[in-house]
Enzyme design. Structure first.
Site, short mmCIF file in Angstrom:
data_model
loop_
_atom_site.label_atom_id
_atom_site.label_comp_id
_atom_site.label_asym_id
_atom_site.label_seq_id
_atom_site.Cartn_x
_atom_site.Cartn_y
_atom_site.Cartn_z
CD GLU A 82 -1.30 0.22 3.63
OE1 GLU A 82 -2.31 -0.48 3.72
OE2 GLU A 82 -1.05 1.19 4.37
CB CYS A 114 -2.06 -5.85 5.84
SG CYS A 114 -1.88 -4.27 6.65
NE ARG A 201 -11.87 0.96 22.31
CZ ARG A 201 -12.19 1.60 23.42
NH1 ARG A 201 -13.44 1.77 23.74
NH2 ARG A 201 -11.25 2.05 24.22
CB THR A 203 -9.52 -1.74 13.36
OG1 THR A 203 -9.15 -1.55 14.72
CG2 THR A 203 -9.53 -0.43 12.64
CG HIS A 236 -2.33 -8.92 9.18
ND1 HIS A 236 -1.10 -8.50 8.74
CD2 HIS A 236 -3.02 -7.80 9.53
CE1 HIS A 236 -1.06 -7.18 8.80
NE2 HIS A 236 -2.21 -6.73 9.27
CE LYS A 241 -0.83 -7.81 24.65
NZ LYS A 241 -1.32 -6.89 25.67
#
Ligand code: ZN
Lengths: 349, 136
Positions: A82, A114, A201, A203, A236, A241
């Site tokens: 990207e 991604c 959030r 995402t 990914h 986390k």
């Protein structure tokens, strides 16, 4: 789809690192809290003379150093990123010329946040399967940008990995691949803007987790496997986390994901992220081992791969190019001022 | 690099892949490639063969640039070295991926693919070789 797969691979990580704590102190935040929250200690930063094209070339040259194939036998190059250096003028043309694969080949640049690199792996696999090409080169690489002070500044980093796909001397068979795609506006960058925007959030659950879990579940159903059938799993890794959490939700253990979990040491390399993880697994993998990979690209979609390491891995000259672990260790720390200069923060649109 | 796009494009084989050439008469290797061998002159005509150089060599001498050209002002101070390539020719290039006080005569280096310069924010980007220390 037996006997088509990865013939060689290479990766590249720039040497500069900036610690999360250094970025945090500029913005009056607590670095230790942020590092813990994101699972990222430091991130890679490209030098001023590096971009997605140079990272792709270095990764592709490493892949060629590890095998004996003639670059003229590469019939397709797909570069997923990207952060292509040009909006119009394909990165793949520069890479093709720099590795000696031009002029008789197909080239296109891919963009799918991604997961553009894994999309390239799928295209190359299909072209080899259709006997349209002997070898294909798929690269995922990025020098991702984050607006100064944005949460993404702690993770957006640089790096990439390249994979030569073919039928001869396959070191890792791609048994099966499939994707899961929807229209989910979790993260985007409008045309002609320098920095991306994201849905905060939003995402997490409907984006990253939903797509990876759906894709991974569909793939294991299709090939009739369970998490415990795999020696390694790679997801990914936009931060340290999410991949740990998604692995757990799917039933994979931390032991299965740790070799491919690179984000704590170099940050999120976007199109490179899951593929640098795969390169790290290939650095150590042994014949017969099975690898599960699921990428994620905002917008949104996931590509899943079921891979088996073959006996040929022992014949690949893995020592002819640096391993991911060696590049993670080969680093030089910079301060925020140097970071600002190197990543062109001083230019404001 | 005014009017540079065409010139750059012609030099892509040298800049990207360090393509030199070799005299078929005396076997001497040249970089950049030459029309004829200066030693064999007419005897070398038609016998100059392109070869891809290894991109590995050793620093013969170097200098540290403190005041560079406009396009390099964000990189100062940086080392520029004359490197003797394994095949014989000498090449001048920027040294990257090491601190300036680590650069030494005799240091083994290899080529790396980098941005050399660009015509501002809207112009073409020129890529090519720089050199970095070889890792033991
Ligand atoms: Zn001669």
């Amino acid at each position: 789809m037996r006997d088509i797969g990865i013939v060689s691979y290479g990766s590249y990580i720039p040497r500069y690192r900036i610690k999360a704590g250094v970025i945090a102190s500029v913005w009056g935040k607590d670095g230790a809290t942020i590092s813990r929250g994101l699972g990222i200690n430091e991130k890679s930063v490209p030098s001023i003379d590096q971009d997605t094209a140079t990272i792709s070339v270095e990764a592709a040259r490493s892949a060629l150093k590890r095998c004996t194939i003639d670059p003229q036998d590469i019939g397709a190059i797909y570069i997923g990123s990207e952060s292509h250096p040009y909006a119009v003028k394909p990165t793949g043309t520069i890479v093709g010329e720099a590795i000696g694969a031009t002029p008789d080949l197909m080239v296109a640049d891919y963009e799918f946040a991604c997961k553009a690199g894994t999309a390239g792996v799928q295209s190359c696999t299909a072209l080899v399967k259709a006997d349209m090409i002997k070898y294909g080169l798929a690269v995922g690489a990025d020098t991702s940008q984050a607006a100064p002070g944005d949460a993404l500044e702690f993770s957006a980093s640089a790096g990439g990995a390249a994979f030569i796909i073919g039928r001869d001397n396959v070191v890792a068979t791609i048994n099966h691949t499939l994707s899961f795609t929807t229209d989910t506006p979790d993260f985007w960058r409008r045309a002609e803007r320098k920095y991306p925007s994201h849905g905060g959030r939003f995402t997490g659950t409907p984006a990253y987790f939903k797509h990876i879990i759906s894709c991974a579940t569909n793939l294991m159903q299709k090939v009739d496997t369970k998490p415990e059938d795999y020696d390694y799993a790679i997801f990914h890794q936009p931060n340290g986390k999410f991949p740990v959490s998604v692995a757990k939700k799917l039933g994979f253990t931390y032991d299965q994901i740790k070799q491919g979990l690179i984000v704590p040491y170099i940050g999120n390399t976007y199109s490179g992220a899951s593929l640098v993880g795969l390169a790290s697994v290939l650095d150590v993998a042994k014949p017969g081992e099975r690898v599960f990979l699921t990428s994620y690209g905002s917008g949104a979609g996931s590509d899943g791969f079921d891979i088996t390491i073959t006996d040929k891995i022992t014949e690949l000259a893995r020592d002819n190019a640096p391993t991911v672990a060696q590049m993670v260790e080969d680093k030089e720390y910079i301060d925020y001022g140097t970071y600002a200069k190197l990543t062109d923060l001083l230019y404001w649109e | 690099m005014a009017g540079g796009v065409a010139r750059f494009w012609r030099e892509i084989p040298q800049r990207y892949n360090i393509i030199g050439n070799k005299c078929g008469s005396c076997e001497r290797v040249f970089f950049p490639p030459r029309e004829a061998c200066p030693h064999c002159r007419r005897k070398s005509l038609g016998k100059m063969e392109d070869i891809k150089l290894s991109g590995k060599g050793e620093i013969i001498t170097y200098t540290i640039i403190h005041v560079g050209p406009e396009a390099f002002k964000e990189q100062v101070p940086y080392p520029v070295a004359i490197i003797k390539l394994e095949e014989g020719p000498q090449i001048t290039a920027q040294i990257v991926d090491c601190n300036i006080d680590e650069v030494k005569i005799g240091m083994k280096v290899e080529n790396t693919f980098r941005r050399i310069q660009e015509d501002g924010y809207t112009g073409a980007i020129y890529y090519g070789y720089k050199f970095k220390p070889v890792k033991e």
